[in-house]
Design a protein around this motif. Structure first.
Motif, PDB file in Angstrom:
ATOM      1  N   LYS A   1      -5.517   5.750 -13.730  1.00 21.05           N
ATOM      2  CA  LYS A   1      -4.685   5.849 -12.733  1.00 21.05           C
ATOM      3  C   LYS A   1      -4.650   7.168 -12.258  1.00 21.05           C
ATOM      4  CE  LYS A   1      -3.493   1.721 -12.536  1.00 21.05           C
ATOM      5  NZ  LYS A   1      -3.343   0.932 -11.240  1.00 21.05           N
TER       6      LYS A   1
ATOM      7  N   LYS B   1       1.819   7.901 -12.367  1.00 12.39           N
ATOM      8  CA  LYS B   1       1.225   6.982 -11.561  1.00 12.39           C
ATOM      9  C   LYS B   1       1.179   5.848 -12.412  1.00 12.39           C
ATOM     10  CE  LYS B   1      -1.283   9.765  -8.201  1.00 12.39           C
ATOM     11  NZ  LYS B   1      -2.539  10.307  -7.736  1.00 12.39           N
TER      12      LYS B   1
ATOM     13  N   SER C   1       2.836   1.799 -11.937  1.00 12.65           N
ATOM     14  CA  SER C   1       2.070   0.644 -11.952  1.00 12.65           C
ATOM     15  C   SER C   1       2.362  -0.367 -12.901  1.00 12.65           C
ATOM     16  CB  SER C   1       0.523   1.026 -11.801  1.00 12.65           C
ATOM     17  OG  SER C   1       0.282   1.456 -13.135  1.00 12.65           O
TER      18      SER C   1
ATOM     19  N   TYR D   1      -7.641  -0.621  -6.551  1.00 10.18           N
ATOM     20  CA  TYR D   1      -6.392  -1.169  -6.575  1.00 10.18           C
ATOM     21  C   TYR D   1      -6.500  -2.853  -6.599  1.00 10.18           C
ATOM     22  CZ  TYR D   1      -5.438   3.588  -5.522  1.00 10.18           C
ATOM     23  OH  TYR D   1      -5.569   4.744  -5.631  1.00 10.18           O
TER      24      TYR D   1
ATOM     25  N   GLN E   1       2.854  -0.505  -6.222  1.00 10.77           N
ATOM     26  CA  GLN E   1       2.894  -0.480  -7.568  1.00 10.77           C
ATOM     27  C   GLN E   1       1.704  -0.165  -8.159  1.00 10.77           C
ATOM     28  OE1 GLN E   1       3.890  -3.982  -9.492  1.00 10.77           O
ATOM     29  NE2 GLN E   1       4.833  -2.959 -11.315  1.00 10.77           N
ATOM     30  N   SER E   2       0.602  -0.922  -7.427  1.00 15.38           N
ATOM     31  CA  SER E   2      -0.806  -0.775  -7.951  1.00 15.38           C
ATOM     32  C   SER E   2      -1.356   0.703  -7.785  1.00 15.38           C
ATOM     33  CB  SER E   2      -1.606  -1.761  -7.284  1.00 15.38           C
ATOM     34  OG  SER E   2      -1.987  -1.211  -5.882  1.00 15.38           O
TER      35      SER E   2
ATOM     36  N   GLY F   1       0.721   3.209  -8.189  1.00 13.06           N
ATOM     37  CA  GLY F   1       1.399   3.989  -8.813  1.00 13.06           C
ATOM     38  C   GLY F   1       2.284   4.931  -7.863  1.00 13.06           C
TER      39      GLY F   1
END
Length: 284
Positions: free
Chosen positions: A20, A25, A29, A119, A138-139, A141
């Motif tokens: 990440k 981050k 996630s 992602y 979210q993916s 981060g």
């Protein structure tokens, strides 16, 4: 939970953070895992971390190999991996379709774990536009302060433009509603030649887009154009693929392998269940 189990989970988390790019981050996630908790895990300050938190971290960062399953590079796996690398490297757009159990999601997971700025989102029917963009953020981060859909979209685009060769994979994209699927067009329009975008699904996605074209439904001609007016179709697992999976995971007896092949019906999930049953039952 034993100390050895915690060490294994800490190693998984360390690899996840590296993928990440930072602890913050990684925390953004993961669901319910703070950056402070990540720091404690990685620095060995485990005294205040509950077992439930360890299990949550393990469930969200574990790989197939960590669960004891050896992933085999089947024909579909190789095609999926090559397509992912091509789409990311050249900032292309593509749609990949494969049968249920063809192994496409496992290939995506492994590719995501091994590279930066990839992602992977597994889509759901219940997602609306806000949920979709929250999942994208979210993916990556990324925390966001804007409250509107426009704010979220702007944050996504700005973030991706700052990344080197980013790739968004919308897995099971056929589950998205039309309103959410239209965001694929918006992402493409704002990130053309700057970000790879891939749709993956079963053949239902192809059928849906072709039906939308016939009915002249809004947005479908644009979607079809942006994926290059074609679908990359993954091959179904053949007997050689199934045999390789068996051998890699501890089943080497020819008769046992042939039984797994007969039961497979082109579905690697069925292969996995059969192999586990034979291994746990002592079959080799």
């Amino acid at each position: 939970m034993t100390t050895e189990q915690k060490k294994q989970i800490a190693d998984q988390l360390r690899a996840y953070v590296e993928q990440k790019g930072s602890g913050n981050k990684a925390a953004n996630s993961l669901n319910g895992v703070s950056s402070a908790t990540i720091s404690k895990v990685l620095t060995g300050k485990w005294e205040t971390i509950a077992d439930d938190m360890w299990r949550s971290i393990a469930a969200q960062t574990v790989s197939a190999e960590a669960k004891g399953w050896q992933v085999v590079k089947t024909r579909a796996y190789e095609v999926m991996t090559f397509t992912l690398a091509s789409v990311q490297g050249d900032s292309l757009t593509a749609a990949v379709i494969g049968g249920a159990g063809s192994g496409k999601t496992e290939a995506i997971k492994n590719y995501t774990a091994g590279g930066r700025n990839v992602y992977h989102l597994v889509c759901s029917e219940y997602w609306n536009r806000r949920t979709f963009m929250a999942k994208v953020l979210q993916s990556m981060g990324v925390t966001y302060s804007g409250n509107t859909v426009a704010d979220m979209m702007e944050t996504i685009v700005d973030t991706l433009k700052r990344k080197e060769s980013p790739l968004i994979v919308l897995d099971e994209a056929d589950k998205l509603s039309d309103q959410v699927l239209y965001f694929f067009i918006s992402l493409y329009n704002q990130l053309e030649d700057q970000c790879g975008i891939m749709l993956t699904a079963t053949s239902n996605l192809k059928a849906r887009i072709e039906r939308g074209l016939r009915l002249n439904r809004k947005g479908y001609a644009e979607i079809y154009s942006r994926i290059g007016r074609k679908f990359v179709e993954l091959p179904l697992p053949n007997s050689e693929d199934v045999a390789a999976v068996c051998v890699a995971n501890g089943v080497s007896d020819t008769k046992a392998i042939n039984r797994v092949i007969d039961e497979a019906d082109g579905d690697l999930r069925r292969v996995k269940r059969s192999v586990w049953a034979k291994v746990k039952g002592g079959a080799r």
